[in-house]
Design a protein around this motif. Structure first.
Motif, PDB file in Angstrom:
ATOM      1  N   ALA A  95       0.842  -1.205   0.000  1.00  0.00           N
ATOM      2  CA  ALA A  95       0.000   0.000   0.000  1.00  0.00           C
ATOM      3  C   ALA A  95       0.872   1.249   0.000  1.00  0.00           C
ATOM      4  CB  ALA A  95      -0.934  -0.008   1.208  1.00  0.00           C
ATOM      5  N   ALA A  96       1.938   1.247   0.798  1.00  0.00           N
ATOM      6  CA  ALA A  96       2.851   2.396   0.853  1.00  0.00           C
ATOM      7  C   ALA A  96       3.614   2.557  -0.456  1.00  0.00           C
ATOM      8  CB  ALA A  96       3.824   2.228   2.016  1.00  0.00           C
ATOM      9  N   GLN A  97       3.960   1.435  -1.086  1.00  0.00           N
ATOM     10  CA  GLN A  97       4.695   1.507  -2.354  1.00  0.00           C
ATOM     11  C   GLN A  97       3.873   2.161  -3.464  1.00  0.00           C
ATOM     12  OE1 GLN A  97       5.569  -2.728  -2.579  1.00  0.00           O
ATOM     13  NE2 GLN A  97       7.771  -2.351  -2.344  1.00  0.00           N
ATOM     14  N   HIS A  98       2.555   2.181  -3.303  1.00  0.00           N
ATOM     15  CA  HIS A  98       1.678   2.797  -4.307  1.00  0.00           C
ATOM     16  C   HIS A  98       1.098   4.128  -3.844  1.00  0.00           C
ATOM     17  CE1 HIS A  98       1.660  -0.473  -7.253  1.00  0.00           C
ATOM     18  NE2 HIS A  98       1.675  -1.301  -6.232  1.00  0.00           N
ATOM     19  N   ASP A  99       1.571   4.649  -2.733  1.00  0.00           N
ATOM     20  CA  ASP A  99       1.066   5.909  -2.182  1.00  0.00           C
ATOM     21  C   ASP A  99       2.097   7.009  -2.426  1.00  0.00           C
ATOM     22  OD1 ASP A  99       0.132   8.032  -0.720  1.00  0.00           O
ATOM     23  OD2 ASP A  99       0.059   6.980   1.207  1.00  0.00           O
ATOM     24  N   PRO A 100       1.802   7.975  -3.311  1.00  0.00           N
ATOM     25  CA  PRO A 100       2.787   9.015  -3.619  1.00  0.00           C
ATOM     26  C   PRO A 100       3.229   9.839  -2.412  1.00  0.00           C
ATOM     27  CG  PRO A 100       1.015   9.017  -5.236  1.00  0.00           C
ATOM     28  CD  PRO A 100       0.587   8.100  -4.124  1.00  0.00           C
ATOM     29  N   SER A 101       2.441   9.850  -1.340  1.00  0.00           N
ATOM     30  CA  SER A 101       2.810  10.632  -0.162  1.00  0.00           C
ATOM     31  C   SER A 101       3.699   9.857   0.800  1.00  0.00           C
ATOM     32  CB  SER A 101       1.541  11.090   0.575  1.00  0.00           C
ATOM     33  OG  SER A 101       0.839   9.975   1.115  1.00  0.00           O
ATOM     34  N   SER A 102       3.961   8.589   0.521  1.00  0.00           N
ATOM     35  CA  SER A 102       4.764   7.759   1.420  1.00  0.00           C
ATOM     36  C   SER A 102       6.237   7.793   1.019  1.00  0.00           C
ATOM     37  CB  SER A 102       4.261   6.311   1.386  1.00  0.00           C
ATOM     38  OG  SER A 102       5.163   5.454   2.071  1.00  0.00           O
ATOM     39  N   PRO A 103       7.148   7.791   2.006  1.00  0.00           N
ATOM     40  CA  PRO A 103       8.581   7.699   1.672  1.00  0.00           C
ATOM     41  C   PRO A 103       8.944   6.366   1.030  1.00  0.00           C
ATOM     42  CG  PRO A 103       8.230   7.501   4.041  1.00  0.00           C
ATOM     43  CD  PRO A 103       6.921   7.924   3.455  1.00  0.00           C
ATOM     44  N   LYS A 104       8.036   5.391   1.095  1.00  0.00           N
ATOM     45  CA  LYS A 104       8.294   4.088   0.481  1.00  0.00           C
ATOM     46  C   LYS A 104       7.671   3.971  -0.912  1.00  0.00           C
ATOM     47  CE  LYS A 104       8.775   1.754   4.917  1.00  0.00           C
ATOM     48  NZ  LYS A 104       8.501   0.543   5.724  1.00  0.00           N
ATOM     49  N   PHE A 105       7.148   5.089  -1.409  1.00  0.00           N
ATOM     50  CA  PHE A 105       6.536   5.085  -2.736  1.00  0.00           C
ATOM     51  C   PHE A 105       7.551   4.635  -3.788  1.00  0.00           C
ATOM     52  CE2 PHE A 105       5.160   7.659  -6.565  1.00  0.00           C
ATOM     53  CZ  PHE A 105       4.061   6.873  -6.863  1.00  0.00           C
ATOM     54  N   HIS A 106       7.187   3.579  -4.527  1.00  0.00           N
ATOM     55  CA  HIS A 106       8.011   3.020  -5.605  1.00  0.00           C
ATOM     56  C   HIS A 106       9.403   2.598  -5.136  1.00  0.00           C
ATOM     57  CE1 HIS A 106       5.499   4.848  -9.138  1.00  0.00           C
ATOM     58  NE2 HIS A 106       4.849   3.925  -8.450  1.00  0.00           N
ATOM     59  N   GLN A 107       9.512   2.217  -3.875  1.00  0.00           N
ATOM     60  CA  GLN A 107      10.749   1.615  -3.365  1.00  0.00           C
ATOM     61  C   GLN A 107      10.523   0.107  -3.308  1.00  0.00           C
ATOM     62  OE1 GLN A 107      13.457   3.679  -2.831  1.00  0.00           O
ATOM     63  NE2 GLN A 107      12.012   5.169  -3.676  1.00  0.00           N
ATOM     64  N   TRP A 108      11.200  -0.630  -4.167  1.00  0.00           N
ATOM     65  CA  TRP A 108      10.894  -2.038  -4.377  1.00  0.00           C
ATOM     66  C   TRP A 108      11.884  -2.945  -3.662  1.00  0.00           C
ATOM     67  CZ3 TRP A 108       6.320  -1.220  -6.021  1.00  0.00           C
ATOM     68  CH2 TRP A 108       6.040  -0.217  -6.940  1.00  0.00           C
ATOM     69  N   VAL A 109      11.514  -4.213  -3.490  1.00  0.00           N
ATOM     70  CA  VAL A 109      12.364  -5.186  -2.805  1.00  0.00           C
ATOM     71  C   VAL A 109      12.863  -6.230  -3.790  1.00  0.00           C
ATOM     72  CG1 VAL A 109      11.097  -4.866  -0.651  1.00  0.00           C
ATOM     73  CG2 VAL A 109      10.472  -6.752  -2.169  1.00  0.00           C
ATOM     74  N   THR A 110      13.849  -6.994  -3.371  1.00  0.00           N
ATOM     75  CA  THR A 110      14.363  -8.106  -4.165  1.00  0.00           C
ATOM     76  C   THR A 110      13.722  -9.404  -3.687  1.00  0.00           C
ATOM     77  OG1 THR A 110      16.181  -8.594  -2.648  1.00  0.00           O
ATOM     78  CG2 THR A 110      16.583  -6.907  -4.342  1.00  0.00           C
ATOM     79  N   PRO A 111      13.844 -10.485  -4.465  1.00  0.00           N
ATOM     80  CA  PRO A 111      13.295 -11.775  -3.997  1.00  0.00           C
ATOM     81  C   PRO A 111      13.886 -12.220  -2.661  1.00  0.00           C
ATOM     82  CG  PRO A 111      13.749 -11.874  -6.339  1.00  0.00           C
ATOM     83  CD  PRO A 111      14.319 -10.572  -5.856  1.00  0.00           C
ATOM     84  N   ALA A 112      15.181 -12.013  -2.479  1.00  0.00           N
ATOM     85  CA  ALA A 112      15.805 -12.427  -1.217  1.00  0.00           C
ATOM     86  C   ALA A 112      15.245 -11.624  -0.051  1.00  0.00           C
ATOM     87  CB  ALA A 112      17.316 -12.265  -1.310  1.00  0.00           C
ATOM     88  N   GLU A 113      15.077 -10.312  -0.244  1.00  0.00           N
ATOM     89  CA  GLU A 113      14.522  -9.477   0.814  1.00  0.00           C
ATOM     90  C   GLU A 113      13.061  -9.833   1.077  1.00  0.00           C
ATOM     91  OE1 GLU A 113      17.277  -5.520   0.094  1.00  0.00           O
ATOM     92  OE2 GLU A 113      15.501  -5.868  -1.132  1.00  0.00           O
ATOM     93  N   PHE A 114      12.347 -10.162   0.022  1.00  0.00           N
ATOM     94  CA  PHE A 114      10.968 -10.604   0.193  1.00  0.00           C
ATOM     95  C   PHE A 114      10.930 -11.846   1.074  1.00  0.00           C
ATOM     96  CE2 PHE A 114       7.133 -12.911  -0.783  1.00  0.00           C
ATOM     97  CZ  PHE A 114       6.166 -11.928  -0.950  1.00  0.00           C
ATOM     98  N   GLY A 115      11.787 -12.827   0.772  1.00  0.00           N
ATOM     99  CA  GLY A 115      11.795 -14.063   1.546  1.00  0.00           C
ATOM    100  C   GLY A 115      12.184 -13.843   2.987  1.00  0.00           C
ATOM    101  N   GLU A 116      13.183 -13.002   3.201  1.00  0.00           N
ATOM    102  CA  GLU A 116      13.678 -12.772   4.552  1.00  0.00           C
ATOM    103  C   GLU A 116      12.647 -12.083   5.430  1.00  0.00           C
ATOM    104  OE1 GLU A 116      16.349 -13.314   7.545  1.00  0.00           O
ATOM    105  OE2 GLU A 116      16.523 -14.038   5.474  1.00  0.00           O
ATOM    106  N   ASN A 117      11.833 -11.218   4.831  1.00  0.00           N
ATOM    107  CA  ASN A 117      10.892 -10.416   5.606  1.00  0.00           C
ATOM    108  C   ASN A 117       9.451 -10.909   5.568  1.00  0.00           C
ATOM    109  OD1 ASN A 117      12.378  -7.739   6.564  1.00  0.00           O
ATOM    110  ND2 ASN A 117      13.165  -8.260   4.538  1.00  0.00           N
ATOM    111  N   PHE A 118       9.100 -11.660   4.509  1.00  0.00           N
ATOM    112  CA  PHE A 118       7.700 -12.030   4.351  1.00  0.00           C
ATOM    113  C   PHE A 118       7.483 -13.527   4.135  1.00  0.00           C
ATOM    114  CE2 PHE A 118       8.300  -7.743   2.441  1.00  0.00           C
ATOM    115  CZ  PHE A 118       7.726  -7.017   3.483  1.00  0.00           C
ATOM    116  N   GLY A 119       8.562 -14.310   4.119  1.00  0.00           N
ATOM    117  CA  GLY A 119       8.433 -15.752   4.022  1.00  0.00           C
ATOM    118  C   GLY A 119       8.348 -16.371   5.405  1.00  0.00           C
ATOM    119  N   ILE A 120       8.718 -17.647   5.517  1.00  0.00           N
ATOM    120  CA  ILE A 120       8.755 -18.267   6.845  1.00  0.00           C
ATOM    121  C   ILE A 120      10.211 -18.476   7.238  1.00  0.00           C
ATOM    122  CG2 ILE A 120       6.551 -19.390   6.332  1.00  0.00           C
ATOM    123  CD1 ILE A 120       8.007 -22.062   6.456  1.00  0.00           C
TER     124      ILE A 120
END
Length: 764
Positions: A99-124
Motif C-alpha cells: 500500500a505504501a509503495q503505491h502511495d505518492p505521499s509515502s517515503p516508500k513510494f516506488h521503493q521495491w524489494v528483491t526476492p531475497a529481501e521478500f523471503g527474509e521479511n515475508f516468508g517463513i
C-alpha cells in the motif's frame, strides 16, 4: 541470422546484469523501520502418527464425481510445490508495504524489494523451512529447492508417496470429456507442521488455458481490402453459415499495429520518443513459437527502426530446481499461436521494448498451473527480472484448490512488491472464464483465478462499434497506407460479445432485446450449433477481497469481492469480422499479403497490448528521473479514473458523460479512459438433461430437443443473476457508466494516460 539471434541474446543478458543493483539500492528504503522478526512456529516434534487435515486442499468439483480409475502408485509426481503458511504478522506487513509503495505521499513510494529481501521479511523462518524439508525427505520425496521467497518448496515423488505422506488417493476423473488426475480428498499432514503449511499445489492437472479464439486463416482480397476466411484447422469454428451472423462472414477485417496505435493513441507517445526502449516485457507461456515469426512481424509492419529486441528462453532459479524445461515443437503447426500472439502484439504497442518469451513445459511439471505458472514464478524469483509480465491464460476459481490459489496470489503479490507490473487476461467466455470455445454449463458466475489477485491488472475485451453502427467510413479510410493501416482515429467501443446476448447487435440488427433475439435464433438454429459463450469475461472473486482502490470509483460493485476486469482493449467482434493479423511459421506475412495470414483475437490479445502501453509509461517515467518500475498498474488506474468518473458516493462529474466511448475522438479527446457503456457480456448457457447437473446463474428461455444433434434434451438460456427474470439489471453482466463487470474502467488514450500518470506519481 542464427548468429545475430545469439548475439542479441548475449547483449540482452549483459544489459540485465545491472538490474539487481538498482533493486537493492531502492529496497533499503522500502524495508526501513519494518520489524517482521519472529520465532520458529514449528515447536513440537514431527510425529507422522498425529496428523491434521488441511481443509479445501482438493478440488470441490471432484467430490461430485466418480473416479474412472485409481492412479498407479508408480506415477511420477514431478515438481509439486509445497506452499508454506506465512504468519499473520508477515502477511499484514506485506500488505502495508505494498500500500505504501503505491502511495505518492509515502517515503516508500516506488521503493521495491528483491526476492531475497521478500523471503527474509515475508516468508517463513529458515528453521521452519528446515523442519518441513526434513519431513519431506523422510517420506521419500526429493526436495529440488526452496524458492528465494521462502514461501514454497519444489519437491518430487510418486503418487504412492503422495498417498502415504498426505493421506489422499490420486485418481483419474473425466470432466467435460477430458481425463484429469486429481487427489480424491483433502490432504493430512503431521499436526506439528500445520501452522506452516497451506497445502500442495500440483496434486491435480487442471491448468489454465490460453484465452484466444480459434484462429482463422485469411487470404487478402486487394479489391475489397479485406480477407476471405478459410478454415484454419479441424479445431476451428463450425464451417456452416451462422444464421445469426452478419452478412459479412465471407470477408473479414485484419487490424495491423498502425490501427491499434491510432485507436489507443500510442502514436502520440512514439512522437515523444517513448517506444518502450529499455523496458523488458515478459510474456509467460507453456509452449514455444517459431523464432522467425517475430522478425517477420516487425519487418512486415515497419517496426524495426524502433530497436525492439526478442528472445525465447526457459527461466531458471539459481540454483536450478530443474522445473522449467523447453517445450520444444516450435515449428509449423506445432508452434503455439498463443505465444505468437503475445509476443507480436506486445511489440505492436511498444515497438522499442525488449520482449522476453519465457516458456516452461507443462509435461515437466504436474503443478496445477504447469508451465505458465512456473515461468512466471521463476522470473519473479530470479536475479534479473522483467519490468512487466503479461499472462494470457486462465481458469475459473471453481477449478482451483486453496493451495494453488494461495500460490498464485503469493506470486503476484511478490511481483508487485518487486515493482513488476503484471497484466492478466480475464477470459473469453463471459461471466465464467472456464468455457473458452464452448458454452457455460454446470456452473455459475466465476472469475479467472489467475487474474483475481489484487496485485495484478485484469484486462477484459472490447469490440469496435463501427460495424454495427454503420459508421465504418467515419473511422476508417477507404485505402490502406504503406503499413496496411486504415484507422483514422479512436473508434467507439462496445463490449466484445459474439453471442445472441449481445444487446447492441440485437438492437442494431433487428431492433429487438437480446432475450428476444436469442428466442428467435432458436427458429434458425434448432440444434444449438451456434450457441456460444464467447465474450470478454468479468465477474466477482469468491476468494479475494475487494481492495480499497477498487471501492472508490463510480459504478464499483457494492460487494466485498475483488472484481474483474479492471480495463479492456480490443479483443474481437460480433460476427467474426474484425481480427488482428499474426505472422506465423505456417503462414508467414508476405509483402502486400500475397499469401494467407492468421487472424486472431481474444483477451489474450488485450493483455499483451496493455503491457505494451505500460512499457511506454515506464520509459517515460525513467526519462523523467522517476522509478522505471511502477508495480501493479491497477491502483494508479483507479485513482486516475476517480478524477474522470467520480467516486462511489459523491456527485457525478461532467467528465463521466464526456468520456463515454460513444462520443468518439472529438468527445473523448481529453479523456484518459474511454468509458465503454454499450452492450454487455451476458452470453448463452445450457443445462443438459443427460448430465444430471444444474447450471446456476442462467435464465432459461427455451429447450433444444437434441443439442448439437448429440446431447439430447437441453435447456438454453442467458447468464443472469436471476433465474426467474432477465433484464438489464439481472444480465450477467451489462455495461454501464463508470466501472462495470463488462469492461472495467474501459479502454485508454495512451497519450493522456501517460500525462495523467506522470502527474500522479509526482504528486505529494
Amino acid at each position: 541470422m542464427k548468429t545475430e539471434r545469439v548475439m542479441l541474446s548475449v547483449s540482452i543478458a549483459v544489459a540485465l546484469a545491472s538490474l539487481p543493483a538498482i533493486a537493492v539500492a531502492q529496497a533499503s528504503t522500502a524495508l526501513a523501520g519494518l520489524n517482521t522478526a519472529e520465532a520458529p512456529r514449528v515447536t513440537q516434534t514431527v510425529d507422522n502418527r498425529v496428523v491434521s487435515t488441511l481443509g479445501n486442499t482438493h478440488l470441490a468439483l471432484i467430490s461430485a464425481l466418480t473416479p474412472t480409475a485409481a492412479v498407479a502408485d508408480s506415477l511420477p509426481m514431478n515438481h509439486m510445490q509445497l506452499i508454506l503458511q506465512r504468519s499473520a504478522l508477515r502477511k499484514s506487513a506485506l500488505q502495508s508495504l505494498i500500500a505504501a509503495q503505491h502511495d505518492p505521499s509515502s517515503p516508500k513510494f516506488h521503493q521495491w524489494v528483491t526476492p531475497a529481501e521478500f523471503g527474509e521479511n515475508f516468508g517463513i523462518t529458515d528453521a521452519d523451512i528446515n523442519s518441513v524439508k526434513s519431513w519431506l525427505i523422510s517420506q521419500g520425496f526429493t526436495v529440488n529447492g526452496v524458492y528465494p521467497n521462502k514461501s514454497q518448496i519444489d519437491f518430487s515423488g510418486t503418487a504412492g508417496q503422495v498417498r502415504q505422506a498426505f493421506h489422499t488417493q490420486m485418481n483419474r476423473y473425466t470432466v467435460n470429456k477430458v481425463s484429469h488426475i486429481a487427489n480424491a480428498s483433502d490432504i493430512s499432514i503431521p499436526s506439528a507442521l500445520q501452522n506452516v503449511i497451506v497445502g500442495v499445489a500440483g496434486l491435480n492437472d487442471f491448468r489454465p488455458q490460453p484465452l484466444h479464439v480459434a484462429p482463422q486463416v485469411g487470404q487478402f482480397n486487394a479489391g475489397k481490402r479485406n480477407f476471405t476466411l478459410k478454415q484454419a484447422s479441424a479445431s476451428s469454428t463450425n464451417s456452416q453459415v451462422n444464421p445469426m451472423a452478419l452478412a459479412f462472414t465471407n470477408g473479414a477485417r485484419g487490424f495491423v499495429p498502425y490501427d491499434l496505435n491510432t485507436m489507443y493513441n500510442t502514436t502520440a507517445l512514439y512522437n515523444k520518443g517513448l517506444t518502450g526502449k529499455g523496458i523488458n516485457i515478459a510474456v509467460v507461456e507453456d509452449s514455444d513459437m517459431d523464432v522467425s515469426d517475430w522478425p517477420n512481424f516487425v519487418s512486415q509492419f515497419n517496426l524495426g527502426s524502433y530497436g525492439g529486441t526478442f528472445m525465447q528462453f526457459q527461466p531458471q532459479l539459481t540454483p536450478s530446481t530443474g522445473n522449467c524445461t523447453d517445450p520444444g515443437n516450435a515449428t509449423g503447426d506445432e508452434e503455439s499461436i498463443e505465444t505468437v500472439l503475445d509476443s507480436e502484439w506486445s511489440t505492436a504497442m511498444a515497438p522499442g521494448a525488449n520482449i522476453w518469451v519465457a516458456t516452461c513445459n507443462d509435461a515437466g511439471s504436474t503443478n496445477f498451473f504447469g508451465g505458465v505458472y512456473t515461468a512466471a514464478n521463476n522470473l519473479i524469483n530470479a536475479t534479473s527480472r522483467p519490468d512487466i509480465i503479461s499472462a494470457s491464460y486462465g481458469y475459473g476459481e471453481g477449478y482451483t484448490d486453496t493451495a494453488s490459489k494461495t500460490a498464485i496470489d503469493l506470486m503476484w503479490a511478490q511481483a508487485d512488491a518487486e515493482g513488476i507490473s503484471v497484466f492478466v487476461s480475464t477470459g473469453d467466455s463471459g461471466s465464467n472464464p472456464s468455457f473458452n470455445g464452448s458454452i457455460i454449463n454446470g456452473v455459475g458466475v466465476d472469475a479467472n483465478s489467475f487474474a483475481t489477485s489484487p496485485n495484478v491488472t485484469g484486462v477484459g475485451g472490447s469490440d469496435t462499434a463501427d460495424v454495427l453502427d454503420g459508421t465504418t467510413k467515419k473511422y476508417f479510410s477507404s485505402t490502406l497506407n504503406t503499413v496496411y493501416g486504415s484507422a483514422l482515429s479512436y473508434v467507439p467501443e462496445i463490449t466484445w460479445n459474439q453471442s445472441c446476448g449481445n444487446t447492441t447487435a440485437a438492437q442494431q440488427l433487428v431492433g429487438l432485446t437480446a432475450l428476444q433475439f436469442c428466442k428467435n435464433a432458436l427458429i434458425y438454429d434448432p440444434e444449438g450449433l451456434y450457441a456460444t459463450s464467447e465474450s470478454g469475461s468479468g465477474g466477482p472473486s469468491s476468494v479475494d477481497r475487494k481492495p480499497a482502490w477498487q471501492r472508490q470509483v463510480h459504478g464499483a460493485a457494492k460487494d466485498q469481492s475483488r472484481d474483474l476486469p479492471d480495463v479492456s482493449l480490443f479483443a474481437g467482434s460480433y460476427g467474426g469480422y474484425s481480427w488482428v493479423i499474426l505472422c506465423t511459421g505456417d503462414y508467414p506475412c508476405a509483402q502486400n499479403f500475397t499469401t494467407p495470414v492468421v487472424l486472431e483475437g481474444g483477451t489474450s490479445l488485450s493483455s499483451p497490448m496493455f503491457a505494451g502501453i505500460q512499457a511506454l509509461i515506464d520509459q517515460g517515467m525513467s526519462k523523467a528521473g522517476l522509478s522505471t518500475d511502477q508495480g501493479n498498474a491497477a491502483p494508479t488506474l483507479y485513482a486516475l479514473a476517480r478524477s474522470e468518473y467520480g467516486d462511489a458516493t459523491g456527485a457525478v462529474p461532467s467528465t463521466l458523460a464526456q468520456c463515454d466511448a460513444d462520443n468518439g475522438t472529438k468527445g473523448t479527446a481529453k479523456c484518459v479512459f474511454h468509458n465503454i457503456t454499450g452492450g454487455g457480456n451476458s452470453t448463452q448457457c445450457i443445462e443438459v438433461e443427460a448430465f444430471a447437473e444444474t447450471t446456476p446463474d442462467c435464465y432459461f428461455y427455451g429447450t433444444i430437443a437434441n443439442f448439437e444433434g448429440f446431447y439430447g434434451s437441453t435447456k438454453i438460456g442467458l447468464t443472469s443473476t436471476s433465474a426467474t427474470k432477465y433484464n438489464p439489471t439481472t444480465a450477467a453482466y451489462a455495461a454501464q457508466p463508470g466501472w462495470s463487470f463488462a469492461n472495467g474502467l474501459g479502454s485508454v488514450n495512451a497519450g493522456n494516460l501517460y500525462s495523467a500518470w506522470k502527474a500522479f506519481v509526482n504528486a505529494p
